[in-house]
Design a protein around this motif. Structure first.
Motif, mmCIF file in Angstrom:
data_model
loop_
_atom_site.group_PDB
_atom_site.id
_atom_site.type_symbol
_atom_site.label_atom_id
_atom_site.label_comp_id
_atom_site.label_asym_id
_atom_site.label_seq_id
_atom_site.Cartn_x
_atom_site.Cartn_y
_atom_site.Cartn_z
ATOM 1 N N UNK A 24 6.750 -27.322 -2.748
ATOM 2 C CA UNK A 24 8.111 -26.907 -3.100
ATOM 3 C C UNK A 24 8.150 -25.443 -3.541
ATOM 4 N N UNK A 54 5.531 -22.279 13.624
ATOM 5 C CA UNK A 54 6.263 -23.537 13.783
ATOM 6 C C UNK A 54 5.538 -24.650 13.028
ATOM 7 N N UNK A 63 10.618 -30.009 8.565
ATOM 8 C CA UNK A 63 11.707 -29.680 9.491
ATOM 9 C C UNK A 63 11.188 -28.831 10.642
ATOM 10 N N UNK A 64 11.797 -28.982 11.809
ATOM 11 C CA UNK A 64 11.400 -28.131 12.932
ATOM 12 C C UNK A 64 11.768 -26.662 12.669
ATOM 13 N N UNK A 65 11.035 -25.766 13.295
ATOM 14 C CA UNK A 65 11.195 -24.341 13.038
ATOM 15 C C UNK A 65 12.594 -23.840 13.434
ATOM 16 N N UNK A 66 13.247 -24.505 14.387
ATOM 17 C CA UNK A 66 14.609 -24.102 14.785
ATOM 18 C C UNK A 66 15.565 -24.183 13.592
ATOM 19 N N UNK A 67 15.344 -25.200 12.752
ATOM 20 C CA UNK A 67 16.202 -25.343 11.573
ATOM 21 C C UNK A 67 15.958 -24.240 10.563
ATOM 22 N N UNK A 69 14.974 -21.257 11.441
ATOM 23 C CA UNK A 69 15.604 -20.078 12.049
ATOM 24 C C UNK A 69 17.119 -20.094 11.854
ATOM 25 N N UNK A 70 17.729 -21.270 11.962
ATOM 26 C CA UNK A 70 19.184 -21.375 11.764
ATOM 27 C C UNK A 70 19.536 -21.063 10.305
ATOM 28 N N UNK A 71 18.687 -21.531 9.393
ATOM 29 C CA UNK A 71 18.875 -21.234 7.965
ATOM 30 C C UNK A 71 18.854 -19.724 7.745
ATOM 31 N N UNK A 73 19.337 -17.373 9.947
ATOM 32 C CA UNK A 73 20.474 -16.716 10.631
ATOM 33 C C UNK A 73 21.672 -16.686 9.694
ATOM 34 N N UNK A 83 14.605 -12.278 6.041
ATOM 35 C CA UNK A 83 13.459 -13.191 6.096
ATOM 36 C C UNK A 83 12.156 -12.434 5.865
ATOM 37 N N UNK A 85 8.636 -10.655 6.347
ATOM 38 C CA UNK A 85 8.082 -9.864 7.438
ATOM 39 C C UNK A 85 7.093 -10.719 8.240
#
Lengths: 123, 414
Positions: A24, A54, A63-67, A69-71, A73, A83, A85
């Motif tokens: 955490x 990933x 969680x998958x890395x797409x999530x 990335x969406x976070x 974004x 994010x 470096x």
């Protein structure tokens, strides 16, 4: 390419006085929710642009890395924070962690040596 | 405001040569996002649009314009505590192409780890998604829930905000306050012209993030500073001596119809859940308005979805209902046809901006790569009598009370 079963370690500078971190706590640092270590010292999370990324987030957050990335974004494009470096590989991460007292990164467990401190094992 | 922009520009343009290592300032980053979307409906009597700032809509002829856009963002870390951001989004919008599409342009001062002050142009943080409606990649649906977000023509404001984060329990509480001025241009119904609006805005939010949960409570105050241009001819007519001679109550209506100095209060509450497999989100709002051409409205939506690997299936239900804004009208002394017609036009005025809309949507998001997703969505809308203000309506004639909208889109970030 690391195998899907690779074990990862979260590493910091060898002078870092922290003995270990929970998943955490590492998550809060890498998602920009927390900017300092529990001892109050400034933390500089170092991400990777390799396929290990990933796997790291999957193991750390479930969680998958797409999530992830969406976070980012959402956070980034609303001007709140940037994010971490990204460095290309384990070697570059090791090098940066050795050189920065506040740095925290992750690498494949097989690449770790005694020049850095291991704060968390992810498997 | 002008000086803030000049100051920030100076930093952006003449700061120092770009550097790439962390700890070296200033460091520059360019990022972006975009969507390529197409949608179509089953009617040619109503134009479907993302929000009321758009002056063109799609019909059964399909179109790319409404959902497609491209955003670019420049971030500059000036030093450890100062940061500048500029974001410009090319999109189909009413108004000045450069100025109206510049959504973010600010300097951020991080006084301490959990305290940020920003000055410049910022996104309008009135509901959960209102600051990033353009970033399709950051949310599940094809577009933010129509009933909730389409009535919001304001994307940004010029001013300042202050945000403080507190660690409370296992979660993080964010308290934010903002204030400033918003200039925005909106289309005028059945005209190719746009109208400029200037408003004073002030608001705040409380957000709490805890594990898989996110909650938000917000309040925003909006004061309109000018007269809505499209209403000016009507106001002039009602003020004229000739009209008042025949219809003594006419002048008194001006105060009711005028937009200047009218206040709108936005109150909202939102809750989102995401455990990696299941996700749900809902928001409810009440917009209390004195403005006859922006009547008070209650809205809400609920969405639930489930991930199956890289594919997420979702459903979405939305509702928005304007409250009846009645205008009190006296009768003319003599029923001169022109005056009766004028009276009817005034009586009709609240109807043209009423929303009576419900919808159900089913959709799919497929995360094709780590930075690209494909979406498709079907929505079925029910529109009540005089309830299509979020759509583009024809000047005359009947409009359908149900419409299907199909959409496909590709979102990306880079």
């Amino acid at each position: 390419m690391p195998s899907a079963q690779a074990e990862l370690v979260v590493i910091a500078h060898f002078k870092n006085s922290i003995v270990g971190l929970t998943a955490k706590q590492v998550q809060d640092l890498f998602l920009g929710r927390e900017r300092t270590f529990p001892n109050g010292k400034f933390a500089l999370p170092i991400d990777q642009s390799s396929p290990l990324r990933a796997e790291f987030y999957e193991k750390l957050t479930g969680r998958p890395v797409e999530q992830i990335n969406a976070y980012w974004a959402r956070i980034m494009f609303t001007g709140q924070a940037s994010p971490p470096q990204q460095l290309p590989d384990d070697k570059a991460v090791l090098q940066t962690v050795r050189e920065n007292e506040g740095a925290i990164g992750y690498i494949d467990k097989t690449r770790v040596d005694n020049t850095v401190r291991v704060l968390l094992l992810l498997n | 405001m002008k000086y803030i922009i000049l100051f920030t520009s100076a930093f952006l343009l003449f700061g120092a040569p770009a550097a790439f290592a962390k700890d070296v300032y200033p460091s520059f980053t360019v990022k972006g996002f975009g969507t390529l979307g197409a949608s179509g409906t089953d009617t040619d009597r109503l134009g479907f649009r993302r929000d009321i700032k758009q002056s063109a809509g799609v019909t059964n002829g399909w179109g790319f314009d409404n959902d497609s856009r491209l955003g670019l963002q420049l971030d500059v870390d000036i030093n450890k505590s100062w940061h500048a951001t500029a974001q410009w989004v090319a999109r189909n919008n009413t108004g000045d192409f450069f100025e109206q599409n510049l959504d973010w342009f600010f300097l951020r001062w991080r006084l301490e780890d959990d305290l940020d002050i920003r000055v410049g142009r910022m996104g309008f943080d009135v509901f959960m998604l209102s600051e990033y409606r353009n970033v399709g990649y950051a949310y599940l649906w094809m577009r933010p829930p129509h009933e909730f977000y389409a009535g919001l023509p304001v994307y940004h404001f010029d001013g300042a905000d202050i945000a403080k984060k507190y660690a409370i329990g296992e979660g993080i509480l964010t308290i934010k306050a903002f204030g400033g001025y918003s200039f925005f241009q909106v289309p005028i119904t059945n005209s190719s012209n746009s109208a400029a609006q200037g408003t004073t805005v002030a608001g705040g939010k409380l957000a709490y993030e805890y594990g898989n949960w996110n909650t938000r409570i917000g309040y925003t105050y909006v004061l309109t500073n000018n007269e809505f241009a499209a209403l000016q001819p009507l106001l002039d007519t009602l003020n004229s001596a000739e009209v008042n001679a025949v219809w003594p109550g006419a002048q008194a209506l001006v105060r009711q119809i005028a937009t200047k100095n009218k206040i709108v209060h936005f109150s909202s509450i939102g809750l989102a859940y995401d455990d990696g497999l299941w996700l749900a989100q809902m928001e409810a709002s009440y917009i209390d308005s004195d403005q006859l051409n922006y009547p008070s409205v209650a809205s809400g939506y609920f969405s639930a979805g489930r991930r199956f690997g890289k594919v997420t299936l979702y459903s979405l239900f939305g509702i928005s209902e304007s409250l009846h804004n009645q205008i009190e009208l006296s009768n003319p002394l003599i029923p001169v046809p022109a005056i009766v017609e004028l009276r009817n036009a005034v009586a009709q005025l609240p109807n043209s901006s009423r929303v009576d809309e419900k919808s159900v949507s089913l959709g799919l998001r497929w995360d094709v790569t780590e930075h690209i997703d494909l979406k498709t969505q079907w929505s079925h809308y029910w529109l009540g009598n005089n309830g299509a203000a979020l759509w583009l309506t024809p000047a005359a004639g009947l409009t359908p009370d149900t419409v299907n909208v199909w959409s496909v889109g590709l979102d990306f970030v880079f």
